[in-house]
Design a protein around this motif. Sequence first.
Motif, PDB file in Angstrom:
ATOM      1  N   GLY A 170       0.823  -1.209   0.000  1.00  0.00           N
ATOM      2  CA  GLY A 170       0.000   0.000   0.000  1.00  0.00           C
ATOM      3  C   GLY A 170       0.851   1.250   0.000  1.00  0.00           C
ATOM      4  O   GLY A 170       2.068   1.168  -0.129  1.00  0.00           O
ATOM      5  N   GLY A 171       0.193   2.391   0.148  1.00  0.00           N
ATOM      6  CA  GLY A 171      -1.237   2.582   0.285  1.00  0.00           C
ATOM      7  C   GLY A 171      -2.015   2.459  -1.000  1.00  0.00           C
ATOM      8  O   GLY A 171      -1.529   1.905  -1.998  1.00  0.00           O
ATOM      9  N   ALA A 172      -3.234   3.022  -0.978  1.00  0.00           N
ATOM     10  CA  ALA A 172      -4.170   2.827  -2.071  1.00  0.00           C
ATOM     11  C   ALA A 172      -3.632   3.322  -3.414  1.00  0.00           C
ATOM     12  O   ALA A 172      -3.783   2.647  -4.436  1.00  0.00           O
ATOM     13  N   SER A 173      -3.011   4.485  -3.433  1.00  0.00           N
ATOM     14  CA  SER A 173      -2.501   5.020  -4.704  1.00  0.00           C
ATOM     15  C   SER A 173      -1.368   4.157  -5.248  1.00  0.00           C
ATOM     16  O   SER A 173      -1.222   4.008  -6.468  1.00  0.00           O
ATOM     17  N   THR A 174      -0.569   3.572  -4.379  1.00  0.00           N
ATOM     18  CA  THR A 174       0.523   2.693  -4.815  1.00  0.00           C
ATOM     19  C   THR A 174      -0.025   1.393  -5.380  1.00  0.00           C
ATOM     20  O   THR A 174       0.446   0.891  -6.403  1.00  0.00           O
ATOM     21  N   LEU A 175      -1.040   0.825  -4.731  1.00  0.00           N
ATOM     22  CA  LEU A 175      -1.689  -0.379  -5.252  1.00  0.00           C
ATOM     23  C   LEU A 175      -2.248  -0.128  -6.648  1.00  0.00           C
ATOM     24  O   LEU A 175      -2.058  -0.927  -7.572  1.00  0.00           O
ATOM     25  N   SER A 176      -2.935   1.011  -6.800  1.00  0.00           N
ATOM     26  CA  SER A 176      -3.526   1.352  -8.097  1.00  0.00           C
ATOM     27  C   SER A 176      -2.462   1.579  -9.155  1.00  0.00           C
ATOM     28  O   SER A 176      -2.635   1.203 -10.322  1.00  0.00           O
ATOM     29  N   ALA A 177      -1.347   2.195  -8.764  1.00  0.00           N
ATOM     30  CA  ALA A 177      -0.287   2.492  -9.730  1.00  0.00           C
ATOM     31  C   ALA A 177       0.283   1.216 -10.331  1.00  0.00           C
ATOM     32  O   ALA A 177       0.496   1.124 -11.552  1.00  0.00           O
ATOM     33  N   PHE A 178       0.539   0.199  -9.518  1.00  0.00           N
ATOM     34  CA  PHE A 178       1.062  -1.067 -10.036  1.00  0.00           C
ATOM     35  C   PHE A 178       0.027  -1.769 -10.914  1.00  0.00           C
ATOM     36  O   PHE A 178       0.362  -2.350 -11.952  1.00  0.00           O
ATOM     37  N   ALA A 179      -1.246  -1.709 -10.498  1.00  0.00           N
ATOM     38  CA  ALA A 179      -2.306  -2.345 -11.293  1.00  0.00           C
ATOM     39  C   ALA A 179      -2.483  -1.635 -12.632  1.00  0.00           C
ATOM     40  O   ALA A 179      -2.664  -2.278 -13.675  1.00  0.00           O
ATOM     41  N   ASN A 180      -2.428  -0.310 -12.632  1.00  0.00           N
ATOM     42  CA  ASN A 180      -2.601   0.449 -13.866  1.00  0.00           C
ATOM     43  C   ASN A 180      -1.502   0.160 -14.884  1.00  0.00           C
ATOM     44  O   ASN A 180      -1.730   0.224 -16.094  1.00  0.00           O
TER      45      ASN A 180
ATOM     46  N   ALA B  15      -7.997   4.786  -7.453  1.00  0.00           N
ATOM     47  CA  ALA B  15      -7.336   5.383  -8.630  1.00  0.00           C
ATOM     48  C   ALA B  15      -7.053   4.357  -9.717  1.00  0.00           C
ATOM     49  O   ALA B  15      -6.273   4.623 -10.637  1.00  0.00           O
ATOM     50  N   TYR B  16      -7.700   3.193  -9.644  1.00  0.00           N
ATOM     51  CA  TYR B  16      -7.438   2.143 -10.630  1.00  0.00           C
ATOM     52  C   TYR B  16      -8.232   2.382 -11.899  1.00  0.00           C
ATOM     53  O   TYR B  16      -9.439   2.627 -11.865  1.00  0.00           O
ATOM     54  N   GLU B  17      -7.534   2.312 -13.036  1.00  0.00           N
ATOM     55  CA  GLU B  17      -8.182   2.413 -14.342  1.00  0.00           C
ATOM     56  C   GLU B  17      -8.409   0.994 -14.847  1.00  0.00           C
ATOM     57  O   GLU B  17      -7.459   0.299 -15.194  1.00  0.00           O
ATOM     58  N   SER B  18      -9.657   0.560 -14.874  1.00  0.00           N
ATOM     59  CA  SER B  18      -9.991  -0.845 -15.120  1.00  0.00           C
ATOM     60  C   SER B  18      -9.378  -1.377 -16.404  1.00  0.00           C
ATOM     61  O   SER B  18      -9.249  -0.663 -17.399  1.00  0.00           O
ATOM     62  N   CYS B  19      -9.040  -2.677 -16.347  1.00  0.00           N
ATOM     63  CA  CYS B  19      -8.517  -3.331 -17.550  1.00  0.00           C
ATOM     64  C   CYS B  19      -9.653  -3.898 -18.396  1.00  0.00           C
ATOM     65  O   CYS B  19      -9.418  -4.566 -19.385  1.00  0.00           O
TER      66      CYS B  19
END
Length: 341
Positions: free
Chosen positions: A265-275, A302-306
Motif C-alpha cells: 500500500g497505500g491505495a494510490s501505490t496499489l492502483s499504480a502497479f495495477a494500472n 485510482a485504478y483504471e480498469s482493464c
Amino acid sequence: RRAAREATDHRSGHVVMAPVLLWVAVLLVLSCHVVIDATASGSDFQVPISSPTIHDTREQAATEDDAAIVDILTKIRAWQEGVDSHQTDALGKSFITLTYAQSVDGCVAAIDSKTGETSSNLPLSGKSSLRLTHGLRSIHDAVLVGGTTFAVDNPRLNVRMWPREDVGDELNRRHQPRPVVLDTELKSLLRLREENAGDIRAQNPIVCCAQDVFDAIKDQSHISFTSGVDILPCKREAGGRGLDLEDVLTKLRKQRRICSVMVEGGASTLSAFANKGLVHCICVTIAPKLIGGRVGLNAFAAYESCGKGSMPWCDFDFGGSDCEFVPGIGSDCIFLARWPK
C-alpha cells in the motif's frame, strides 16, 4: 429432656451414616480395581474423555489456520517459480504481489477528519491474518509501500509473527525482506525524520527517489536525514509526478538483487502497479468490519480498469485453480488469485 433427645438423635444420625459412607468407599475401591484389571488385560474398556477446554480449542484453531497459511504460501511460491523472477539481467521479470486488508465495503484506510490525511494502519486484520501477512513477507525479497504510508505509519515491514518457531523448511523459515519505499521527492523521509526524532522503525530501507532529486543532494554532506537509508535514484514517470515503476523494478532487480516484491500500500501505490499491468498475484484479507464512504478510502480508488468495451471491470477467473476464496483464517476471509492477463 429436650436436649437429651436432640443429643440422642444426633448420635443416631452418625450411627446411620457410618455404614453408608463405608459402602461408598468400598464401591469406589472396587471400581478402581475393575478399571486397572481391564486395562492390564488389554480389554476394550472405554474411559470417559473430558470435552476440550477453550485453550485446547484455540490451539486447534491456530493449527488449522497455520495449515491454511502454508497452503496459500505454497501456491504463491509455485506461481513465483512459474515466472522468470530470479534473473537479474535485462531479461528478468520481477514477481509482484499486491496484498492488503480491507473492510467488507472495500476500504483499506480511514481519512482523519481533522487533518485530511489517511492512515493504512487500521486494526482490520485478525491475529491469524496478520500471521498470513508476515508469512507472505517471508517469501518475498522486498516489501514495498508508498511515501505517505511510510511517513504516517512508520511501519517496520519485517517478519515477526511467522512462523511460531524459526525452524523447518523454506515456508517455515523467518526470512527478512528488504523494506522499499517510493518517495519521489524525499519529502516523506524528511517528514518521518522530523516527526519521530529521527527514528525509522524499518531496518535498512531502500528509498527510491527521482534521479534529479538525488543529484541535488548527493554532494551536500550536511544533509543528515538520509543517513542509515539506502537511496536508489530512479526515472520519473513520463508526464507524471511519480516514479517510473518499471525502472524502479529493473533497478531493484539489477542493483539490489530484489526479484520478488510484495506491495502493501497505500491505495494510490496499489492502483499504480495495477494500472501499469505489473501485477502477478493478489492476496486480499477481507475483515468483518464496515467503515463507510465518508471516512473510508477504497483500495483501488485510482485504478483504471482493464475491462474492455461494456465490461468496465477486471474479471478474475473464479472457479479455477488460480482464483479462490479461503474462508476461516481466524475471523477473516482471504481472496487469492493470479492477476488477469
